[in-house]
Motif scaffolding. Structure first.
Motif, mmCIF file in Angstrom:
data_model
loop_
_atom_site.group_PDB
_atom_site.id
_atom_site.type_symbol
_atom_site.label_atom_id
_atom_site.label_comp_id
_atom_site.label_asym_id
_atom_site.label_seq_id
_atom_site.Cartn_x
_atom_site.Cartn_y
_atom_site.Cartn_z
ATOM 1 N N SER A 8 53.626 32.667 11.958
ATOM 2 C CA SER A 8 54.426 31.755 12.767
ATOM 3 C C SER A 8 55.421 30.975 11.914
ATOM 4 O O SER A 8 56.529 30.667 12.359
ATOM 5 C CB SER A 8 53.496 30.778 13.521
ATOM 6 O OG SER A 8 52.794 29.948 12.600
ATOM 7 N N LEU A 9 55.027 30.672 10.672
ATOM 8 C CA LEU A 9 55.940 29.982 9.762
ATOM 9 C C LEU A 9 57.113 30.871 9.384
ATOM 10 O O LEU A 9 58.259 30.425 9.291
ATOM 11 C CB LEU A 9 55.179 29.539 8.508
ATOM 12 C CG LEU A 9 54.195 28.372 8.662
ATOM 13 C CD1 LEU A 9 53.448 28.126 7.354
ATOM 14 C CD2 LEU A 9 54.935 27.107 9.095
ATOM 15 N N VAL A 10 56.789 32.145 9.138
ATOM 16 C CA VAL A 10 57.840 33.086 8.762
ATOM 17 C C VAL A 10 58.799 33.308 9.934
ATOM 18 O O VAL A 10 60.019 33.383 9.768
ATOM 19 C CB VAL A 10 57.227 34.450 8.328
ATOM 20 C CG1 VAL A 10 58.319 35.496 8.120
ATOM 21 C CG2 VAL A 10 56.417 34.263 7.050
ATOM 22 N N THR A 28 46.310 33.996 8.966
ATOM 23 C CA THR A 28 47.353 35.026 9.071
ATOM 24 C C THR A 28 48.347 34.681 10.175
ATOM 25 O O THR A 28 49.569 34.776 9.993
ATOM 26 C CB THR A 28 46.717 36.398 9.351
ATOM 27 O OG1 THR A 28 45.821 36.735 8.288
ATOM 28 C CG2 THR A 28 47.788 37.471 9.459
ATOM 29 N N GLN A 29 47.828 34.272 11.335
ATOM 30 C CA GLN A 29 48.706 33.915 12.450
ATOM 31 C C GLN A 29 49.562 32.701 12.113
ATOM 32 O O GLN A 29 50.744 32.645 12.477
ATOM 33 C CB GLN A 29 47.873 33.659 13.703
ATOM 34 C CG GLN A 29 47.226 34.904 14.275
ATOM 35 C CD GLN A 29 46.241 34.591 15.388
ATOM 36 O OE1 GLN A 29 46.014 33.420 15.721
ATOM 37 N NE2 GLN A 29 45.653 35.631 15.974
ATOM 38 N N ALA A 30 48.989 31.740 11.386
ATOM 39 C CA ALA A 30 49.749 30.550 10.998
ATOM 40 C C ALA A 30 50.875 30.925 10.052
ATOM 41 O O ALA A 30 52.004 30.424 10.175
ATOM 42 C CB ALA A 30 48.807 29.540 10.336
ATOM 43 N N LEU A 31 50.597 31.813 9.116
ATOM 44 C CA LEU A 31 51.610 32.243 8.164
ATOM 45 C C LEU A 31 52.735 33.022 8.860
ATOM 46 O O LEU A 31 53.911 32.842 8.561
ATOM 47 C CB LEU A 31 50.989 33.100 7.060
ATOM 48 C CG LEU A 31 50.065 32.358 6.078
ATOM 49 C CD1 LEU A 31 49.405 33.346 5.118
ATOM 50 C CD2 LEU A 31 50.844 31.311 5.297
#
Length: 317
Positions: A314-316, A309-312
């Motif tokens: 950060s991408l957004v 979730t955190q990776a997604l």
């Protein structure tokens, strides 16, 4: 030997493996599986996804023994009506494959083992809650309510809602608002689940005088009650996200979707309350509902889910 109606039946010859299978059937393993799933969800949410493996196994084994003991005593108590109903006549007790005395000893042994295991390797609170589940299921539901009240499975459903309390207590040693909300979720889920089943096999219950709601009040009133409980269940299940905050968006979306399907199926049943196929569809879905809702609770709190979730995010960003 004699069955519970006084008719003489021959005790079937069994191999050692068949004897084991007969005692296994007394515990109603399919029911235990769902109870263990809700126990596991309580443990994982309490530990926020990081449960000690040994404690996890011990709690599930202890919980399975407690549930098996309660189900065995239920079979012992209901052996008279089980013999009358075609659906249950070949269970271990009415068929003569297990003697009542042996079933009682088996249940007492399971109870003792469950308490000892949970009290020794988890804590006394978890063990006590498991024992409370047995007492409630046997005395309140089986002895008092089942044959005397149309609200039998509503009040008796509290026994089936105890497993997440056991799981939470095993991890934390106490009970907060969150496990009690899990308790309420299962409590509200129980009427749609069991009343759908009762609508399917109402003739069996009527033949033995068990006052299930569809038998006494009819299918239409039962379907209305099922819809009411389904509508209540959906928003209550979301309280784990807000205000309690023990689950996140993944569980929230899942709970909303699963709840909407439950309401839809309940509404369809209300349109055709006498349709046994529709009742069967709701009954089957209710099982998947609880399994998937519990799975969503677990997946939502796993560390890997948080990292993804955190990776997604950060991408957004």
């Amino acid at each position: 030997m004699q069955n519970t109606l006084g008719n003489t039946i021959a005790r079937p010859q069994q191999t050692p493996m068949q004897v084991v299978q007969s005692y296994y059937q007394l515990t109603k393993p399919r029911i235990i599986l769902l109870l263990l799933i809700t126990t596991a969800s309580g443990m994982f949410v309490a530990a926020q996804g990081e449960v000690n493996s040994f404690l996890f196994i011990v709690t599930l084994v202890g919980g399975a023994m407690a549930s098996g003991a309660a189900n065995t005593i239920n079979c012992l108590y209901d052996r008279d009506i089980d013999y009358i109903m075609e659906r249950t006549r070949w269970r271990p007790l009415p068929s003569g494959r297990v003697q009542p005395r042996d079933a009682l000893i088996f249940a007492l042994v399971l109870t003792a083992l469950s308490f000892t295991l949970l009290a020794t390797f988890a804590n006394v609170l978890a063990a006590g809650l498991a024992m409370a589940g047995i007492v409630f299921y046997v005395l309140i539901y089986t002895h008092w309510l089942k044959r005397h009240s149309t609200q039998n499975i509503v009040i008796g459903g509290a026994a089936g809602a105890i497993p997440p309390l056991v799981g939470w207590a095993a991890v934390t040693g106490d009970l907060s608002w969150a496990p009690w909300l899990m308790f309420i979720i299962i409590f509200l889920w129980t009427p749609p689940h069991f009343w759908a089943l009762a609508m399917m096999i109402g003739d069996d219950y009527a033949s033995v005088g068990v006052p299930m709601l569809p038998v006494i009040e009819g299918d239409e009133i039962t379907a209305k009650q099922i819809l009411v409980y389904s509508v209540l269940l959906c928003p209550v299940s979301l309280l784990l996200v807000y205000p309690l905050g023990v689950n996140g968006w993944l569980y929230g979306v899942s709970a909303l979707f699963l709840g909407a399907l439950l309401i839809q199926k309940s509404w369809i049943l209300l349109q055709t309350p006498s349709d046994r196929a529709v009742a069967r569809s709701l009954f089957k879905y209710s099982i998947f509902y609880m399994m998937l809702l519990s799975a969503a609770m677990v997946i939502d709190v796993l560390p890997v889910t948080h990292r993804v979730t955190q990776a997604l995010l950060s991408l957004v960003a």
